[in-house]
Write a protein that holds these residues in place. Structure first.
Motif, PDB file in Angstrom:
ATOM      1  N   GLU A 258     -33.672 -31.962 -71.561  1.00 32.21           N
ATOM      2  CA  GLU A 258     -32.818 -30.730 -71.475  1.00 32.21           C
ATOM      3  C   GLU A 258     -31.431 -31.228 -72.115  1.00 32.21           C
ATOM      4  O   GLU A 258     -30.851 -30.607 -72.818  1.00 32.21           O
ATOM      5  CB  GLU A 258     -32.425 -29.781 -70.312  1.00 32.21           C
ATOM      6  N   ILE A 259     -31.022 -32.542 -71.969  1.00 35.17           N
ATOM      7  CA  ILE A 259     -29.816 -33.139 -72.231  1.00 35.17           C
ATOM      8  C   ILE A 259     -29.492 -32.945 -73.759  1.00 35.17           C
ATOM      9  O   ILE A 259     -28.590 -32.673 -74.073  1.00 35.17           O
ATOM     10  CB  ILE A 259     -29.676 -34.391 -71.533  1.00 35.17           C
TER      11      ILE A 259
ATOM     12  N   ALA B 157     -34.312 -33.449 -80.732  1.00 33.26           N
ATOM     13  CA  ALA B 157     -34.388 -34.564 -79.933  1.00 33.26           C
ATOM     14  C   ALA B 157     -34.774 -34.135 -78.387  1.00 33.26           C
ATOM     15  O   ALA B 157     -35.214 -35.254 -77.785  1.00 33.26           O
ATOM     16  CB  ALA B 157     -32.944 -35.212 -80.070  1.00 33.26           C
ATOM     17  N   GLY B 158     -34.580 -33.133 -78.293  1.00 34.89           N
ATOM     18  CA  GLY B 158     -34.955 -32.345 -76.772  1.00 34.89           C
ATOM     19  C   GLY B 158     -36.202 -32.218 -76.782  1.00 34.89           C
ATOM     20  O   GLY B 158     -36.962 -32.403 -75.679  1.00 34.89           O
ATOM     21  N   HIS B 159     -37.156 -31.802 -77.638  1.00 34.52           N
ATOM     22  CA  HIS B 159     -38.665 -31.626 -77.673  1.00 34.52           C
ATOM     23  C   HIS B 159     -39.437 -32.813 -78.187  1.00 34.52           C
ATOM     24  O   HIS B 159     -40.611 -32.775 -77.786  1.00 34.52           O
ATOM     25  CB  HIS B 159     -38.743 -30.247 -78.532  1.00 34.52           C
ATOM     26  N   PHE B 160     -39.067 -33.650 -78.769  1.00 32.95           N
ATOM     27  CA  PHE B 160     -39.646 -34.793 -79.147  1.00 32.95           C
ATOM     28  C   PHE B 160     -38.999 -36.035 -78.819  1.00 32.95           C
ATOM     29  O   PHE B 160     -37.906 -36.540 -79.290  1.00 32.95           O
ATOM     30  CB  PHE B 160     -39.937 -34.590 -80.636  1.00 32.95           C
ATOM     31  N   ARG B 161     -39.556 -36.818 -78.037  1.00 34.14           N
ATOM     32  CA  ARG B 161     -38.851 -37.997 -77.231  1.00 34.14           C
ATOM     33  C   ARG B 161     -38.739 -39.310 -77.953  1.00 34.14           C
ATOM     34  O   ARG B 161     -38.068 -40.161 -77.835  1.00 34.14           O
ATOM     35  CB  ARG B 161     -39.532 -38.304 -76.006  1.00 34.14           C
TER      36      ARG B 161
ATOM     37  N   ALA C 253     -36.423 -35.517 -62.559  1.00 34.62           N
ATOM     38  CA  ALA C 253     -36.647 -35.454 -64.184  1.00 34.62           C
ATOM     39  C   ALA C 253     -35.317 -35.773 -64.848  1.00 34.62           C
ATOM     40  O   ALA C 253     -35.423 -35.697 -66.178  1.00 34.62           O
ATOM     41  CB  ALA C 253     -37.135 -34.233 -64.480  1.00 34.62           C
ATOM     42  N   GLY C 254     -34.359 -36.191 -64.342  1.00 33.13           N
ATOM     43  CA  GLY C 254     -33.019 -36.442 -65.001  1.00 33.13           C
ATOM     44  C   GLY C 254     -32.711 -37.720 -64.738  1.00 33.13           C
ATOM     45  O   GLY C 254     -33.735 -38.707 -65.124  1.00 33.13           O
ATOM     46  N   THR C 255     -31.536 -38.471 -64.818  1.00 32.34           N
ATOM     47  CA  THR C 255     -31.284 -39.723 -64.598  1.00 32.34           C
ATOM     48  C   THR C 255     -30.346 -39.973 -63.273  1.00 32.34           C
ATOM     49  O   THR C 255     -29.744 -40.902 -63.163  1.00 32.34           O
ATOM     50  CB  THR C 255     -30.065 -40.065 -66.084  1.00 32.34           C
ATOM     51  N   GLY C 256     -30.731 -39.276 -62.322  1.00 32.89           N
ATOM     52  CA  GLY C 256     -30.385 -39.920 -61.017  1.00 32.89           C
ATOM     53  C   GLY C 256     -29.243 -38.671 -60.399  1.00 32.89           C
ATOM     54  O   GLY C 256     -28.638 -38.033 -61.359  1.00 32.89           O
TER      55      GLY C 256
ATOM     56  N   ILE D 276     -21.080 -33.854 -66.632  1.00 35.37           N
ATOM     57  CA  ILE D 276     -21.284 -32.555 -66.177  1.00 35.37           C
ATOM     58  C   ILE D 276     -22.937 -32.188 -66.677  1.00 35.37           C
ATOM     59  O   ILE D 276     -23.598 -31.828 -66.053  1.00 35.37           O
ATOM     60  CB  ILE D 276     -20.581 -31.422 -66.678  1.00 35.37           C
ATOM     61  N   THR D 277     -22.999 -32.587 -67.910  1.00 32.40           N
ATOM     62  CA  THR D 277     -24.277 -32.109 -68.403  1.00 32.40           C
ATOM     63  C   THR D 277     -25.438 -33.114 -67.728  1.00 32.40           C
ATOM     64  O   THR D 277     -26.407 -32.365 -67.328  1.00 32.40           O
ATOM     65  CB  THR D 277     -24.454 -32.382 -70.065  1.00 32.40           C
ATOM     66  N   CYS D 278     -25.314 -34.324 -67.685  1.00 36.27           N
ATOM     67  CA  CYS D 278     -26.409 -35.222 -67.063  1.00 36.27           C
ATOM     68  C   CYS D 278     -26.382 -34.882 -65.338  1.00 36.27           C
ATOM     69  O   CYS D 278     -27.287 -35.366 -64.889  1.00 36.27           O
ATOM     70  CB  CYS D 278     -26.188 -36.569 -67.365  1.00 36.27           C
ATOM     71  N   THR D 279     -25.482 -34.260 -64.908  1.00 35.79           N
ATOM     72  CA  THR D 279     -25.475 -33.826 -63.287  1.00 35.79           C
ATOM     73  C   THR D 279     -26.480 -32.481 -63.186  1.00 35.79           C
ATOM     74  O   THR D 279     -27.141 -32.755 -62.209  1.00 35.79           O
ATOM     75  CB  THR D 279     -24.309 -33.339 -62.907  1.00 35.79           C
TER      76      THR D 279
END
Length: 535
Positions: free
Chosen positions: A183-184, A347-351, A266-269, A174-177
């Motif tokens: 943001e993940i 982790a969300g703000h620094f890749r 910008a997500g994983t599809g 659901i999160t990656c959807t």
């Protein structure tokens, strides 16, 4: 497959930070068209204020449900530790290593169902499937109160593992959807913090129920109350949680299209209408990062499996009463909340920080387990301090979950990795309680020596994983002739590559880029031009 030089997309940002430009290269051979959703709608231009409102509305609908689900998931699983000091072992006549097996058998059920359920999550309406599992899960928790012997406990704990095996993979799906790669980690940290909040609530619940003087033992009331609460959660998931973006009735058709497009860019599809692809499963098994992450999950969960089931027994061995042991777990849970939320935000703000954070977060448990292992020669106060140092260890798992959600493209590949991740999770939690040898009670020297070794190995392996991901990013940059980006889905819009710098920048890109039908296809990270891994 790389594009010809004259059509080669341009991108200036890299996987280690954010840049300021949005750079797009277009060609006459790749006309821009807008891909409508199933209702035939297009998003159009949505300004920044409206984008914030839509994202806030998504957060308020999705996050509380995921948070409560994970909170009860933790409470229902770990209330056994509190029950053990309120008469469960005596009332059910447990002897020798039987309590350890009652702790471990949950994960046998989880292990058996972990992979099949990931197949179903990707193919069934995820919210309805999760709700159905929650009804069963709540009923099993409540039935635990009826157990009177070892056989009964073993049976219900096994089926509890089967019922709960769906929760974590479904929440990851659901999160990656719904969310972008940046943001993940933050959203995963939010719902995973339900773990530690659940620890606080279960401690307060156990403390309150522990004062009950009734014909029904306090430990039985613990399971009854939590079972009913979990069953009621099933109705909330059934009626409030949408199965997908396209079926989210709390959004307008235009807002649904915008929400879907931002994940494609910008997500994983896209995760909707994706069939099971065996070639993606094979690719997952061939991917070196799969086995590095799998090993990390296993090493992180061996300590977790033991400490969460033996926590109260260890605390009482420091000289505290059963009631006091429940309260001492509250500051432990508070430290875990801070560690999980803080590392998720970073982790969300620094890749480029994810792997580094995993390594840093397990250093305190290495020290803590060493102190507890030396308890015979140090004061109880120092040993208790060592116990609190263990509290940052649980933050490693949500960071690993974020790596899987952000670094795997392709529904089948991602769900295969998810299934494997939770098989490692189960294996670690099966092994962990067995290291707490009853003959060594209350010091458990073998267990805390093993915890120290496992976390030390995590530091080594996560360093290898980071170096590997860096090398892969560098190789792909040379092969594709572009720098790539760790915040996007790769190339979209007929050869365009977009540079995502932050959450608001995503909306600018959604308004600028015209997606093509092939951008909605289910493609893996290996086969996506411009895709770079978060470190």
């Amino acid at each position: 497959m790389a594009l010809p030089p004259e059509q080669m997309p341009l991108l200036q940002s890299d996987s280690n930070g954010y840049q300021n430009d949005i750079i797009m290269a277009t060609t006459d051979e790749n006309p821009e068209i807008t891909m409508p959703n199933e209702a035939g709608d297009v998003a159009g231009n949505i300004d920044q204020d409206e984008a914030r409102r839509i994202l806030r509305r998504i957060d308020w609908r999705i996050m509380p449900l995921l948070f409560v689900a994970y909170m009860l998931n933790f409470m229902d699983k770990t209330i056994l530790s509190s029950a053990s000091v309120f008469g469960l072992r005596e009332d059910t006549h447990l002897k020798g290593t039987q309590y350890s097996w009652v702790s471990s058998v949950f994960y046998f059920g989880y292990f058996i169902w972990a992979y099949p359920t990931t197949l179903l999550i990707a193919r069934l309406p995820v919210a309805k499937y999760l709700a159905g599992n929650t009804f069963i899960w709540g009923a099993v928790v409540a039935f635990t109160a009826a157990c009177a012997n070892y056989g009964g406990l073993i049976t219900v704990r096994f089926f509890l593992g089967v019922a709960e095996a769906t929760v974590s993979p479904a929440l990851m799906f659901i999160t990656c959807t719904w969310y972008t790669r940046d943001e993940i980690p933050i959203r995963t940290g939010i719902w995973f913090a339900g773990n530690s909040v659940g620890g606080i609530i279960s401690s307060l619940l156990a403390y309150g129920i522990g004062h009950i003087t009734h014909s029904i033992s306090p430990w039985r009331w613990m399971f009854i109350i939590l079972g009913v609460a979990t069953f009621l959660l099933g109705f909330g998931l059934l009626f409030l949680l949408p199965d997908s973006i396209s079926s989210a009735k709390f959004l307008t058709p235009r807002e649904r299209q915008w929400a879907g497009d931002r994940v494609v860019i910008a997500g994983t599809g896209r995760t909707e209408n994706a069939g099971w692809k065996w070639e993606q499963m094979v690719e997952c098994l061939q991917d070196p990062k799969t086995w590095l992450i799998w090993s990390l999950a296993l090493l992180c969960q061996i300590p977790n499996g033991g400490t969460q089931n033996f926590a109260n027994l260890v605390i009482t061995s420091f000289g505290f009463t059963s009631l006091q042991s429940t309260l001492i777990n509250i500051p432990y849970s508070c430290i875990s909340i801070a560690a999980i939320s803080g590392t998720g935000w970073l982790a969300g703000h620094f890749r480029s920080l994810n792997c580094i954070l995993i390594g840093l977060i397990v250093v305190p448990p290495v020290v803590g387990s060493a102190l507890i292992g030396s308890r015979s020669s140090i004061p109880h106060g120092v040993s208790l301090f060592g116990y609190f140092l263990l509290s940052t260890g649980p933050a490693a798992l949500p960071l690993l979950l974020s790596l899987v959600q952000s670094n795997y493209r392709g529904v089948t590949k991602k769900m295969t990795m998810t299934g494997m991740l939770f098989i490692a999770y189960c294996t670690g939690n099966i092994v962990g309680p067995q290291l707490f040898i009853s003959a060594e009670e209350p010091t458990y020297a073998t267990a805390f020596r093993a915890i120290m070794i496992c976390y030390a190995l995590v530091v080594c392996l996560v360093a290898i994983l980071r170096v590997y991901l860096q090398l892969v990013n560098r190789r792909r940059q040379l092969e594709e002739g572009m720098e790539g980006n760790a915040g996007t889905s790769g190339t979209v819009g007929g050869g365009k590559v977009v540079d995502i710098t932050n959450d608001l920048n995503v909306n600018v890109v959604v308004n600028e880029v015209r997606l093509r039908p092939e951008d909605y296809e289910d493609v893996t990270d290996w086969k996506t031009l411009g895709f770079r891994y978060r470190l």
